[in-house]
Motif scaffolding. Structure first.
Motif, PDB file in Angstrom:
ATOM      1  N   GLN A  35       0.803  -1.209   0.000  1.00 18.02           N
ATOM      2  CA  GLN A  35       0.000   0.000   0.000  1.00 18.02           C
ATOM      3  C   GLN A  35       0.843   1.270   0.000  1.00 18.02           C
ATOM      4  OE1 GLN A  35      -2.587  -0.596   3.326  1.00 18.02           O
ATOM      5  NE2 GLN A  35      -4.084  -1.773   2.148  1.00 18.02           N
ATOM      6  N   THR A  36       2.018   1.215   0.537  1.00 21.57           N
ATOM      7  CA  THR A  36       2.857   2.408   0.603  1.00 21.57           C
ATOM      8  C   THR A  36       4.016   2.360  -0.386  1.00 21.57           C
ATOM      9  OG1 THR A  36       4.202   1.425   2.366  1.00 21.57           O
ATOM     10  CG2 THR A  36       2.311   2.771   3.025  1.00 21.57           C
ATOM     11  N   GLU A  37       4.048   1.281  -1.225  1.00 24.77           N
ATOM     12  CA  GLU A  37       5.134   1.176  -2.190  1.00 24.77           C
ATOM     13  C   GLU A  37       4.897   2.090  -3.388  1.00 24.77           C
ATOM     14  OE1 GLU A  37       5.937  -2.745  -3.464  1.00 24.77           O
ATOM     15  OE2 GLU A  37       6.378  -3.516  -1.465  1.00 24.77           O
ATOM     16  N   GLU A  38       5.960   2.587  -3.956  1.00 23.88           N
ATOM     17  CA  GLU A  38       5.870   3.407  -5.158  1.00 23.88           C
ATOM     18  C   GLU A  38       5.916   2.502  -6.382  1.00 23.88           C
ATOM     19  OE1 GLU A  38       8.383   6.956  -7.423  1.00 23.88           O
ATOM     20  OE2 GLU A  38       8.875   6.363  -5.369  1.00 23.88           O
ATOM     21  N   VAL A  39       5.012   2.746  -7.331  1.00 25.09           N
ATOM     22  CA  VAL A  39       4.969   1.959  -8.559  1.00 25.09           C
ATOM     23  C   VAL A  39       5.927   2.562  -9.585  1.00 25.09           C
ATOM     24  CG1 VAL A  39       3.534   1.218 -10.497  1.00 25.09           C
ATOM     25  CG2 VAL A  39       2.593   1.245  -8.173  1.00 25.09           C
ATOM     26  N   ASN A  40       6.781   1.736 -10.146  1.00 22.71           N
ATOM     27  CA  ASN A  40       7.743   2.186 -11.149  1.00 22.71           C
ATOM     28  C   ASN A  40       7.370   1.612 -12.512  1.00 22.71           C
ATOM     29  OD1 ASN A  40       9.565   3.638  -9.371  1.00 22.71           O
ATOM     30  ND2 ASN A  40      10.136   1.617  -8.552  1.00 22.71           N
ATOM     31  N   LEU A  41       7.209   2.460 -13.505  1.00 20.69           N
ATOM     32  CA  LEU A  41       6.871   2.049 -14.859  1.00 20.69           C
ATOM     33  C   LEU A  41       8.089   2.217 -15.754  1.00 20.69           C
ATOM     34  CD1 LEU A  41       3.385   3.805 -15.175  1.00 20.69           C
ATOM     35  CD2 LEU A  41       3.845   1.429 -14.571  1.00 20.69           C
ATOM     36  N   ASP A  42       8.458   1.152 -16.452  1.00 19.69           N
ATOM     37  CA  ASP A  42       9.626   1.220 -17.338  1.00 19.69           C
ATOM     38  C   ASP A  42       9.407   2.201 -18.484  1.00 19.69           C
ATOM     39  OD1 ASP A  42      10.963  -0.644 -15.807  1.00 19.69           O
ATOM     40  OD2 ASP A  42      10.198  -2.345 -16.966  1.00 19.69           O
ATOM     41  N   ASP A  43       8.198   2.239 -19.013  1.00 18.51           N
ATOM     42  CA  ASP A  43       7.906   3.107 -20.153  1.00 18.51           C
ATOM     43  C   ASP A  43       6.467   3.598 -19.999  1.00 18.51           C
ATOM     44  OD1 ASP A  43       7.772   4.433 -22.545  1.00 18.51           O
ATOM     45  OD2 ASP A  43       8.492   2.759 -23.761  1.00 18.51           O
ATOM     46  N   PRO A  44       6.236   4.635 -19.202  1.00 21.83           N
ATOM     47  CA  PRO A  44       4.880   5.038 -18.829  1.00 21.83           C
ATOM     48  C   PRO A  44       4.016   5.543 -19.976  1.00 21.83           C
ATOM     49  CG  PRO A  44       6.475   6.659 -18.083  1.00 21.83           C
ATOM     50  CD  PRO A  44       7.257   5.485 -18.561  1.00 21.83           C
ATOM     51  N   TYR A  45       4.612   5.947 -21.095  1.00 29.49           N
ATOM     52  CA  TYR A  45       3.828   6.525 -22.174  1.00 29.49           C
ATOM     53  C   TYR A  45       3.767   5.648 -23.423  1.00 29.49           C
ATOM     54  CZ  TYR A  45       3.803  10.741 -19.350  1.00 29.49           C
ATOM     55  OH  TYR A  45       3.626  11.638 -18.330  1.00 29.49           O
ATOM     56  N   THR A  46       3.999   4.351 -23.257  1.00 23.88           N
ATOM     57  CA  THR A  46       3.921   3.437 -24.402  1.00 23.88           C
ATOM     58  C   THR A  46       3.042   2.238 -24.061  1.00 23.88           C
ATOM     59  OG1 THR A  46       6.154   4.050 -25.116  1.00 23.88           O
ATOM     60  CG2 THR A  46       5.238   2.018 -26.022  1.00 23.88           C
ATOM     61  N   VAL A  47       2.080   1.953 -24.943  1.00 22.82           N
ATOM     62  CA  VAL A  47       1.277   0.732 -24.848  1.00 22.82           C
ATOM     63  C   VAL A  47       1.477  -0.020 -26.167  1.00 22.82           C
ATOM     64  CG1 VAL A  47      -1.010  -0.270 -24.541  1.00 22.82           C
ATOM     65  CG2 VAL A  47      -0.430   1.875 -23.376  1.00 22.82           C
ATOM     66  N   PRO A  48       2.436  -0.943 -26.229  1.00 27.46           N
ATOM     67  CA  PRO A  48       2.713  -1.637 -27.499  1.00 27.46           C
ATOM     68  C   PRO A  48       1.515  -2.458 -27.971  1.00 27.46           C
ATOM     69  CG  PRO A  48       4.496  -1.973 -25.930  1.00 27.46           C
ATOM     70  CD  PRO A  48       3.354  -1.378 -25.163  1.00 27.46           C
ATOM     71  N   TYR A  49       1.300  -2.463 -29.279  1.00 29.05           N
ATOM     72  CA  TYR A  49       0.290  -3.343 -29.860  1.00 29.05           C
ATOM     73  C   TYR A  49       0.761  -4.794 -29.732  1.00 29.05           C
ATOM     74  CZ  TYR A  49      -2.713   0.247 -31.850  1.00 29.05           C
ATOM     75  OH  TYR A  49      -3.595   1.276 -32.001  1.00 29.05           O
ATOM     76  N   ARG A  50      -0.184  -5.710 -29.631  1.00 31.97           N
ATOM     77  CA  ARG A  50       0.188  -7.133 -29.573  1.00 31.97           C
ATOM     78  C   ARG A  50       0.795  -7.589 -30.897  1.00 31.97           C
ATOM     79  NH1 ARG A  50      -4.841 -10.348 -26.676  1.00 31.97           N
ATOM     80  NH2 ARG A  50      -5.402  -8.724 -25.187  1.00 31.97           N
ATOM     81  N   GLY A  51       0.268  -7.059 -31.973  1.00 35.74           N
ATOM     82  CA  GLY A  51       0.798  -7.424 -33.281  1.00 35.74           C
ATOM     83  C   GLY A  51       0.192  -6.549 -34.354  1.00 35.74           C
ATOM     84  N   ILE A  52       0.923  -6.355 -35.434  1.00 38.65           N
ATOM     85  CA  ILE A  52       0.432  -5.632 -36.603  1.00 38.65           C
ATOM     86  C   ILE A  52       0.760  -6.478 -37.826  1.00 38.65           C
ATOM     87  CG2 ILE A  52       0.611  -3.533 -38.006  1.00 38.65           C
ATOM     88  CD1 ILE A  52       1.342  -2.020 -35.467  1.00 38.65           C
ATOM     89  N   TYR A  53      -0.245  -6.741 -38.656  1.00 43.14           N
ATOM     90  CA  TYR A  53      -0.096  -7.671 -39.768  1.00 43.14           C
ATOM     91  C   TYR A  53      -0.577  -7.023 -41.057  1.00 43.14           C
ATOM     92  CZ  TYR A  53      -0.326 -10.303 -35.451  1.00 43.14           C
ATOM     93  OH  TYR A  53      -0.135 -10.711 -34.160  1.00 43.14           O
ATOM     94  N   ALA A  54       0.100  -7.310 -42.153  1.00 43.05           N
ATOM     95  CA  ALA A  54      -0.254  -6.769 -43.463  1.00 43.05           C
ATOM     96  C   ALA A  54      -0.568  -7.919 -44.409  1.00 43.05           C
ATOM     97  CB  ALA A  54       0.883  -5.919 -44.025  1.00 43.05           C
ATOM     98  N   VAL A  55      -1.849  -8.045 -44.781  1.00 38.17           N
ATOM     99  CA  VAL A  55      -2.303  -9.067 -45.721  1.00 38.17           C
ATOM    100  C   VAL A  55      -2.558  -8.382 -47.059  1.00 38.17           C
ATOM    101  CG1 VAL A  55      -4.100 -10.760 -46.235  1.00 38.17           C
ATOM    102  CG2 VAL A  55      -3.360 -10.400 -43.868  1.00 38.17           C
ATOM    103  N   CYS A  56      -1.962  -8.899 -48.128  1.00 36.00           N
ATOM    104  CA  CYS A  56      -2.035  -8.242 -49.433  1.00 36.00           C
ATOM    105  C   CYS A  56      -2.719  -9.120 -50.475  1.00 36.00           C
ATOM    106  CB  CYS A  56      -0.636  -7.887 -49.919  1.00 36.00           C
ATOM    107  SG  CYS A  56       0.279  -6.806 -48.799  1.00 36.00           S
ATOM    108  N   ASP A  57      -3.285  -8.468 -51.500  1.00 36.30           N
ATOM    109  CA  ASP A  57      -3.844  -9.217 -52.606  1.00 36.30           C
ATOM    110  C   ASP A  57      -2.709  -9.669 -53.529  1.00 36.30           C
ATOM    111  OD1 ASP A  57      -3.254  -6.731 -53.808  1.00 36.30           O
ATOM    112  OD2 ASP A  57      -4.824  -7.018 -55.295  1.00 36.30           O
ATOM    113  N   ALA A  58      -3.039 -10.483 -54.528  1.00 37.31           N
ATOM    114  CA  ALA A  58      -2.010 -11.090 -55.373  1.00 37.31           C
ATOM    115  C   ALA A  58      -1.195 -10.057 -56.143  1.00 37.31           C
ATOM    116  CB  ALA A  58      -2.662 -12.074 -56.348  1.00 37.31           C
ATOM    117  N   LYS A  59      -1.806  -8.933 -56.515  1.00 38.30           N
ATOM    118  CA  LYS A  59      -1.115  -7.908 -57.291  1.00 38.30           C
ATOM    119  C   LYS A  59      -0.523  -6.803 -56.421  1.00 38.30           C
ATOM    120  CE  LYS A  59      -4.024  -8.577 -61.393  1.00 38.30           C
ATOM    121  NZ  LYS A  59      -4.961  -7.917 -62.348  1.00 38.30           N
ATOM    122  N   ASN A  60      -0.674  -6.919 -55.116  1.00 36.31           N
ATOM    123  CA  ASN A  60      -0.185  -5.900 -54.176  1.00 36.31           C
ATOM    124  C   ASN A  60      -0.807  -4.526 -54.418  1.00 36.31           C
ATOM    125  OD1 ASN A  60       1.515  -7.721 -52.825  1.00 36.31           O
ATOM    126  ND2 ASN A  60       3.172  -7.357 -54.280  1.00 36.31           N
TER     127      ASN A  60
END
Length: 346
Positions: A35-60
């Motif tokens: 209750q009295t501990e200070e929380v330390n955030l390694d990167d407080p202003y970043t929420v990384p996406y789980r993944g980003i994927y690019a699906v393309c048609d045959a002709k791009n």
């Protein structure tokens, strides 16, 4: 004086067979020592996406950028603003996946605070890689840079400083993927099983960076007499980086499906296509009327669909393919799937 109620039980009460499992107790996190501990955030202003994927048609010429979010509200904000970008033809969410169907190429973004504060500036296909450039103002700039750069599967990135009042820009490079659709039906029996659960569990086990598991949809079919109960088939969507990844995926999926299927009439079909447009008419028929297996096999051959298991379930398996990524529509009886428009609708 009270009254005693007498309950007369029947001599024999029919009982359903029930299965009882072990009760699992949830242990609450003890905060007494924190209750009295200070929380330390390694990167407080970043929420990384789980993944980003690019699906393309045959002709791009077209691409679908699919972003798997760790913070849905931030992704919903992006969906609203990004939909206004010139290259994006359609934008929608499926659970915590945001999907941008768009033209490839470059465009000029006119960013405006609160109105059009972020967007995708370009999508360039170069061989087996796709380069995506984002831009945004303030918090939208943080999303355009660090949040997307640190997503799983990103090969390389270039980002500017972001946050505060800055206008920021970021470019990520991800693998180019082909869409691989797997249709399945009739894996259960009158006693056990459910196709949607089995297929999802197999897909989760096979999910990897080379063949990423993108979506799962249940498809309501016309209730024929042979149905187990609800007459639903299932379509799975994967994004594969090459033919080798697709081959390993399909081989493993088929072996596992045969191992666990409780039916001799299982249907399994596979199609590599950007949006399965040749199957719209057939799928609509299967949702409103009885279709013969001979018609199914002929339609599969005409549309280059691989039939890997050809039990009677192949009828519903083929009908499921066009409904990938549309789980909220596909479950509604009789809903017609309509041709995809290549015009901007946002």
């Amino acid at each position: 004086m009270g009254f005693r109620q007498t309950i007369i039980l029947p001599l024999s009460i029919p009982r359903k067979k029930e299965v009882f499992g072990i009760t699992k107790h949830i242990n609450a996190c003890a905060l007494d020592n924190r209750q009295t501990e200070e929380v330390n955030l390694d990167d407080p202003y970043t929420v990384p996406y789980r993944g980003i994927y690019a699906v393309c048609d045959a002709k791009n010429e077209y691409a679908e950028i699919i972003e798997h979010s760790n913070c849905y509200s931030g992704a919903a904000w992006s969906l609203y603003h990004y939909a206004k970008a010139p290259l994006i033809l359609k934008a929608r969410s499926t659970g915590n996946m945001i999907r941008y169907f768009m033209k490839t190429g470059t465009s000029k973004l006119e960013l405006k605070p609160s109105v059009a504060a972020a967007g995708i500036e370009s999508v360039i296909v170069q061989g087996d890689e796709v380069e995506i450039t984002y831009a945004g103002l303030g918090g939208g700039g943080v999303g355009a840079t660090r949040c997307r750069a640190f997503a799983d599967g990103v090969l390389r990135y270039r980002i500017s400083e972001s946050g505060g009042e800055r206008c920021a820009k970021g470019t990520i490079v991800v693998p180019r993927r082909d869409r691989v659709l797997i249709g399945i039906d009739d894996t259960d029996s009158k006693e056990i099983g459910a196709t949607w659960t089995l297929t999802h569990n197999i897909a989760k086990e096979l999910d990897c960076q080379e063949a990423v598991y993108l979506s799962h949809a249940l498809v309501q079919l016309f209730p024929v007499p042979e149905k187990t109960q609800n007459c639903m088939s299932t379509v799975l969507e994967f994004g594969c980086v090459d033919k080798k990844a697709k081959s390993r995926l399909i081989d493993s999926f088929k072996k596992t499906l045969e191992k666990y299927s409780a039916s001799r009439e299982t249907g399994l079909v596979v199609l590599s296509d950007f949006y399965a447009k040749g199957l719209y008419s057939y799928s609509n028929r299967c949702r409103t009327e009885r279709v013969l297996k001979a018609d199914t096999l002929r339609c599969a051959e005409e549309n280059n669909v691989e039939v890997l298991l050809n039990g009677n379930g192949v009828i519903g398996a083929l009908a499921s393919l066009p409904w990938f990524g549309r789980p909220e529509e596909s479950i509604i009886p009789g809903t017609e799937i309509k041709p995809m428009s290549m015009e901007k609708t946002n």
